[in-house]
Structures are given as C-alpha cells and as structure tokens.
Design an enzyme around this catalytic site. Structure first.
Site, PDB file in Angstrom:
ATOM      1  N   ASP A   1      22.562   6.492 -16.340  1.00  0.00           N
ATOM      2  CA  ASP A   1      23.885   7.112 -16.250  1.00  0.00           C
ATOM      3  C   ASP A   1      23.738   8.350 -15.341  1.00  0.00           C
ATOM      4  O   ASP A   1      23.704   8.218 -14.127  1.00  0.00           O
ATOM      5  CB  ASP A   1      24.305   7.429 -17.689  1.00  0.00           C
ATOM      6  CG  ASP A   1      25.678   8.033 -17.835  1.00  0.00           C
ATOM      7  OD1 ASP A   1      26.493   7.877 -16.917  1.00  0.00           O
ATOM      8  OD2 ASP A   1      25.964   8.654 -18.876  1.00  0.00           O
TER       9      ASP A   1
ATOM     10  N   GLU B   1      14.696   0.650 -19.061  1.00  0.00           N
ATOM     11  CA  GLU B   1      15.850   1.383 -19.588  1.00  0.00           C
ATOM     12  C   GLU B   1      17.014   0.422 -19.832  1.00  0.00           C
ATOM     13  O   GLU B   1      17.148  -0.589 -19.153  1.00  0.00           O
ATOM     14  CB  GLU B   1      16.291   2.447 -18.565  1.00  0.00           C
ATOM     15  CG  GLU B   1      15.884   3.854 -18.923  1.00  0.00           C
ATOM     16  CD  GLU B   1      16.663   4.437 -20.112  1.00  0.00           C
ATOM     17  OE1 GLU B   1      17.128   3.683 -20.997  1.00  0.00           O
ATOM     18  OE2 GLU B   1      16.788   5.652 -20.154  1.00  0.00           O
TER      19      GLU B   1
HETATM   20  P1  IMP Z   1      21.299   9.523 -18.681  1.00  0.00           P
HETATM   21  O1  IMP Z   1      20.169  10.401 -19.150  1.00  0.00           O
HETATM   22  O2  IMP Z   1      22.578  10.280 -18.512  1.00  0.00           O
HETATM   23  O3  IMP Z   1      20.970   8.694 -17.452  1.00  0.00           O
HETATM   24  O4  IMP Z   1      21.645   8.552 -19.853  1.00  0.00           O
HETATM   25  C1  IMP Z   1      20.762   7.651 -20.243  1.00  0.00           C
HETATM   26  C2  IMP Z   1      20.904   7.265 -21.698  1.00  0.00           C
HETATM   27  O5  IMP Z   1      22.181   7.569 -22.269  1.00  0.00           O
HETATM   28  C3  IMP Z   1      20.768   5.774 -21.742  1.00  0.00           C
HETATM   29  O6  IMP Z   1      19.424   5.394 -21.873  1.00  0.00           O
HETATM   30  C4  IMP Z   1      21.611   5.406 -22.937  1.00  0.00           C
HETATM   31  O7  IMP Z   1      20.813   5.464 -24.088  1.00  0.00           O
HETATM   32  C5  IMP Z   1      22.693   6.461 -22.993  1.00  0.00           C
HETATM   33  N1  IMP Z   1      23.930   5.949 -22.342  1.00  0.00           N
HETATM   34  C6  IMP Z   1      24.373   6.191 -21.081  1.00  0.00           C
HETATM   35  N2  IMP Z   1      25.524   5.544 -20.816  1.00  0.00           N
HETATM   36  C7  IMP Z   1      25.813   4.848 -21.935  1.00  0.00           C
HETATM   37  C8  IMP Z   1      26.895   3.960 -22.285  1.00  0.00           C
HETATM   38  O8  IMP Z   1      27.829   3.652 -21.515  1.00  0.00           O
HETATM   39  N3  IMP Z   1      26.838   3.432 -23.533  1.00  0.00           N
HETATM   40  C9  IMP Z   1      25.832   3.725 -24.424  1.00  0.00           C
HETATM   41  N4  IMP Z   1      24.824   4.537 -24.136  1.00  0.00           N
HETATM   42  C10 IMP Z   1      24.809   5.109 -22.910  1.00  0.00           C
HETATM   43 MG    MG Z   2      18.450   4.517 -23.229  1.00  0.00          MG
END
Ligand code: IMP
Ligand code: MG
Length: 176
Positions: A103, A99
């Site tokens: 986040d 990954e």
């Molecule tokens: P999660 O599902 O909330 O953990 O987010 C994961 C996905 O969101 C990551 O694989 C990224 O593609 C996108 N993402 C999360 N934070 C950021 C950021 O700060 N900048 C750009 N993309 C992000």
């Molecule tokens: Mg991603």
C-alpha cells in the site's frame, strides 16, 4: 454483499482471478530463483495464504519463514510499523519477501532495512496485491499479482479488524 462489523463490502475478485495471479507470479519466481534455495519470508498475518500457495508451487529446495509486523488499525495505515515477530539466521541467504499487499510501502521499507541489517545476499519482493496510487517508496516490487485502485479490500488473508482473512475471494469496501 458482505458485512464485517460496521462496514459493507462488495465482491471484487474471484478465487479464479486470485489463482491466476498466483500462478503468474510463481512462474516468474521459479524462473528467477531456480537452483538458489531461497527463503520465502511471509509477512504475517496477511500473507499466510499467499505464502502457502507460492511455496507449494516452488520447484526446488527452499525454506519458509515468517515475520510479523503491524501498521494498520481499522482501514487506515498508522505509518508506524512495529516488529512483533522478528527474523534470524538470514545472513548469506536469498530471500523472497512475500506480502499480501503493498500500500504506502512503509512495511516493505521496514522489512528491507531488517534484511540489510541481517546481511542477506539478495532479496526479491513478491506481493499478491499492489496499490500504485498509494505507494510512496522507491523500492521495486519484483513480483506483483494484481494492481488495484486505492480502495480497502478484504479476503484471501487480508482483514478488517481481524475479520475476513478466511474468505477465498476478495471484497472491496462499498462506496458510501
Ligand atoms: P503499507 O505498509 O502501507 O504498504 O501497508 C502494508 C500492510 O497494510 C499490508 O501488508 C496489509 O497488511 C495492510 N493493508 C494495506 N492495504 C490493505 C487493504 O486494502 N486491506 C487490508 N489490509 C491492508
Ligand atoms: Mg501484510
């Protein structure tokens, strides 16, 4: 200063810092997965560069596959993860999910469900960046490049509305 559409970003991490983080993770991955013929499963689009860098450094046989999921719209997670390109033939394999950033953990959680349904033998999770303050899940992130605060970043694969992935360093959203 970097301008992408309506937003301004400031330099945050250099390409040297990113390279050091990748090297640290690759030492751990090489140590843990020696002789296991893992499948590196890159999460598109964000992890395309990290997947390339990590697999280049893997000392042994491995496979490289990609999965494509979508959860972000602009700078906000939608909480709803869609599968755009799926996986096949992972049964009995050792998988390393690659990954760009973890986040909230929604994406990783969804991928773990997919891997379990595919009957993989074991899996590890490697993420170049991790936002501990935003993380809402319990799964262990096995390999973390750099922990960062809960601020939006772009560069080295990460985008804002599709832009910024090609930047060799990381920029952080400028405070208003
Ligand atoms: P999660 O599902 O909330 O953990 O987010 C994961 C996905 O969101 C990551 O694989 C990224 O593609 C996108 N993402 C999360 N934070 C950021 C950021 O700060 N900048 C750009 N993309 C992000
Ligand atoms: Mg991603």
């Amino acid at each position: 200063m970097l301008q992408l559409q309506d937003l301004q970003f400031v330099p945050f991490l250099s390409s040297t810092e990113i390279k050091e983080a990748i090297e640290k993770v690759s030492v751990q991955v090489n140590r843990d997965l020696a002789g296991k013929k893992p499948v590196f499963l890159g999460v598109l689009n964000g992890a395309y560069l990290f997947t390339a860098e990590l697999t280049k450094r893997f000392q042994g046989d491995c496979e490289v596959e990609f999965i494509k999921l979508k959860s972000y719209s602009g700078t906000k997670t939608t909480g709803n993860v869609q599968e755009l390109i799926g996986v096949e033939n992972l049964e009995g394999k050792t998988v390393v999910v690659v990954e760009d950033i973890v986040d909230t953990g929604n994406t990783i959680s969804e991928i773990i469900k997919i891997l379990q349904a595919e009957k993989v033998t074991s899996y590890k999770i490697a993420s170049l960046f991790y936002k501990p303050e935003a993380y809402q899940k319990k799964h262990t992130i096995d390999y973390i490049g750099i922990e960062i605060s809960d601020k939006f970043i772009v560069g080295f694969g990460l985008d804002y509305n599709g832009l910024g992935r090609n930047l060799p360093e990381i920029y952080q959203l400028k405070e208003a």
